[in-house]
Motif scaffolding. Structure first.
Motif, PDB file in Angstrom:
ATOM      1  N   THR A  39       0.837  -1.209   0.000  1.00 29.65           N
ATOM      2  CA  THR A  39       0.000   0.000   0.000  1.00 29.65           C
ATOM      3  C   THR A  39       0.871   1.259   0.000  1.00 29.65           C
ATOM      4  O   THR A  39       0.512   2.257  -0.612  1.00 29.65           O
ATOM      5  N   LEU A  40       2.016   1.180   0.655  1.00 29.22           N
ATOM      6  CA  LEU A  40       2.924   2.324   0.686  1.00 29.22           C
ATOM      7  C   LEU A  40       3.273   2.750  -0.739  1.00 29.22           C
ATOM      8  O   LEU A  40       3.298   3.930  -1.076  1.00 29.22           O
ATOM      9  N   MET A  41       3.540   1.770  -1.605  1.00 30.38           N
ATOM     10  CA  MET A  41       3.978   2.083  -2.958  1.00 30.38           C
ATOM     11  C   MET A  41       2.822   2.374  -3.911  1.00 30.38           C
ATOM     12  O   MET A  41       2.940   3.194  -4.799  1.00 30.38           O
ATOM     13  N   MET A  42       1.692   1.667  -3.739  1.00 26.52           N
ATOM     14  CA  MET A  42       0.637   1.764  -4.756  1.00 26.52           C
ATOM     15  C   MET A  42      -0.503   2.700  -4.387  1.00 26.52           C
ATOM     16  O   MET A  42      -1.168   3.233  -5.261  1.00 26.52           O
ATOM     17  N   VAL A  43      -0.772   2.861  -3.090  1.00 24.50           N
ATOM     18  CA  VAL A  43      -1.890   3.701  -2.669  1.00 24.50           C
ATOM     19  C   VAL A  43      -1.336   5.002  -2.110  1.00 24.50           C
ATOM     20  O   VAL A  43      -0.443   4.979  -1.267  1.00 24.50           O
ATOM     21  N   GLY A  44      -1.849   6.116  -2.573  1.00 22.86           N
ATOM     22  CA  GLY A  44      -1.350   7.395  -2.087  1.00 22.86           C
ATOM     23  C   GLY A  44      -2.486   8.311  -1.686  1.00 22.86           C
ATOM     24  O   GLY A  44      -3.038   9.018  -2.527  1.00 22.86           O
ATOM     25  N   VAL A  45      -2.843   8.316  -0.404  1.00 22.53           N
ATOM     26  CA  VAL A  45      -3.921   9.200   0.037  1.00 22.53           C
ATOM     27  C   VAL A  45      -3.454  10.653   0.035  1.00 22.53           C
ATOM     28  O   VAL A  45      -4.141  11.542  -0.451  1.00 22.53           O
ATOM     29  N   VAL A  46      -2.242  10.910   0.531  1.00 21.64           N
ATOM     30  CA  VAL A  46      -1.779  12.313   0.575  1.00 21.64           C
ATOM     31  C   VAL A  46      -1.520  12.878  -0.807  1.00 21.64           C
ATOM     32  O   VAL A  46      -1.556  14.094  -0.986  1.00 21.64           O
ATOM     33  N   THR A  47      -1.223  12.023  -1.801  1.00 25.06           N
ATOM     34  CA  THR A  47      -0.914  12.565  -3.128  1.00 25.06           C
ATOM     35  C   THR A  47      -2.167  12.729  -3.992  1.00 25.06           C
ATOM     36  O   THR A  47      -2.065  13.096  -5.156  1.00 25.06           O
ATOM     37  N   ILE A  48      -3.351  12.492  -3.404  1.00 26.01           N
ATOM     38  CA  ILE A  48      -4.594  12.653  -4.166  1.00 26.01           C
ATOM     39  C   ILE A  48      -4.717  14.045  -4.828  1.00 26.01           C
ATOM     40  O   ILE A  48      -5.124  14.124  -5.983  1.00 26.01           O
ATOM     41  N   PRO A  49      -4.316  15.145  -4.144  1.00 27.53           N
ATOM     42  CA  PRO A  49      -4.425  16.441  -4.842  1.00 27.53           C
ATOM     43  C   PRO A  49      -3.669  16.475  -6.178  1.00 27.53           C
ATOM     44  O   PRO A  49      -4.148  17.068  -7.141  1.00 27.53           O
TER      45      PRO A  49
END
Lengths: 180, 161
Positions: free
Chosen positions: B115-125
């Motif tokens: 998830t660290l590599m593939m999911v990015g909640v903070v980079t959503i903007p």
């Protein structure tokens, strides 16, 4: 001037919030700013060459060439190329989004763009070597073996699931963004 | 190392381009600058958020979260922590190795790394600006579900399941 403020207003709001965090908890605030400074340094190092490469790609490689190699009808060649380009990349995932944007402008097929994003996020070669060393070959190779089909399945499912007009809208938005 | 390669390749291509056509090269640099300026506000927001998150979730805190419980609960925590944070690889992998030594299972580490590599909640903007909100949410959700599969397969491969 007000246009500039409008574009940066979210940044300013978050900056003020961090300022409040600093006032409430000095240590936490100091750490947050220190980390942000560190990330900026990392970004200053990685991001400019990526954008220069993008600029070069934009002016030198004609749309027809990109379409032939990675567009509709590029077949397995396009998928492989998307995988290799993503895996050869350097830098965090947010560096991949501007590259994807130029790909859209150049007519790269949507599913190939998703393959490229998947590869950039998780099968980058330097990161894989690092993982091999830190967590051992069994862990790293298992993850790689499942990531390769996983990236393809996610890309193809997403491309099939999202309506064509949504994808067209996204392409059009990126075209406008790059033109002005 | 990869940074040196990146700079080397960029410098060579830029020099080559400059030799072939000065006007086009300047145009490329102008485009590069504009594209960067275009996304700069979103980048800055992400940088501040990452700074705050890293301050809240330092390696010691993460190891308290993931290291203690093993099993399904630990995996869920690992999935969430990995999705929210954005840690550069050269910190993430040593942290993961440390977590393993601290008693975390491979399954949780697989969930965390994936998830660290593939999911990015903070980079959503940033992602939203190029892909729109709908696709951004879809891509991250798919990556999240896929990371569960990755964790389970790793658990099997490492003999934990």
């Amino acid at each position: 001037m007000s246009k500039v403020i409008k574009r940066y207003r979210v940044f300013l709001v978050v900056l003020v919030l961090l300022g409040i965090v600093f006032l409430v908890d000095r240590e936490l605030g100091r750490l947050a700013f220190q980390n942000a400074g560190y990330t900026i340094k990392e970004m200053l190092l990685i991001i400019p060459p990526i954008f220069v490469l993008l600029g070069l790609l934009d002016v030198w490689i004609p749309r027809e060439t990109m379409v032939r190699f990675m567009g509709e009808g590029s077949g397995a060649k396009g998928v492989l190329l998307a995988f290799l380009l993503g895996s050869a990349a350097a830098g965090p995932l947010y560096g991949a989004f501007p590259v994807a944007s130029v790909f859209m402008r150049k007519g790269v097929k949507f599913s190939n763009i998703l393959v490229f994003l998947g590869a950039w996020s998780t099968t980058k070669i330097p990161m894989f070597l690092f993982e091999l060393e830190s967590l051992g070959p069994r862990f790293a190779l298992t993850r790689l073996a499942i990531n390769i089909p996983g990236i393809l399945i996610i890309a193809w499912t997403l491309a099939a699931l999202v309506p064509k007009n949504t994808i067209d809208d996204i392409y059009r938005k990126n075209l406008e963004m790059n033109n002005n | 190392m990869s940074t040196i390669v990146l700079y080397g390749v960029t410098a060579i291509l830029l020099a080559f381009s400059f030799f072939k056509d000065r006007k086009k090269t300047l145009q490329a640099l102008r485009k590069a600058f504009k594209a960067l300026e275009n996304i700069l506000p979103e980048f800055l927001v992400v940088i501040l958020l990452v700074g705050l998150l890293l301050a809240l979730m330092d390696p010691a805190f993460i190891s308290r979260l993931i290291g203690v419980d093993s099993g399904i609960l630990g995996m869920v925590v690992a999935l969430l922590v990995g999705s929210i944070t954005l840690i550069p690889g050269f910190i993430a992998f040593p942290t993961a190795a440390m977590l393993l030594q601290g008693g975390a299972g491979y399954m949780q580490i697989g969930a965390f790394i994936s998830t660290l590599m593939m999911v990015g909640v903070v980079t959503i903007p940033v992602e939203k600006k190029y892909f729109g909100l709908k696709l951004t949410v879809l891509r991250n959700s798919f990556a999240f579900v896929f990371s569960i599969v990755v964790a389970l397969v790793i658990g099997l491969a490492m003999g934990e399941l």
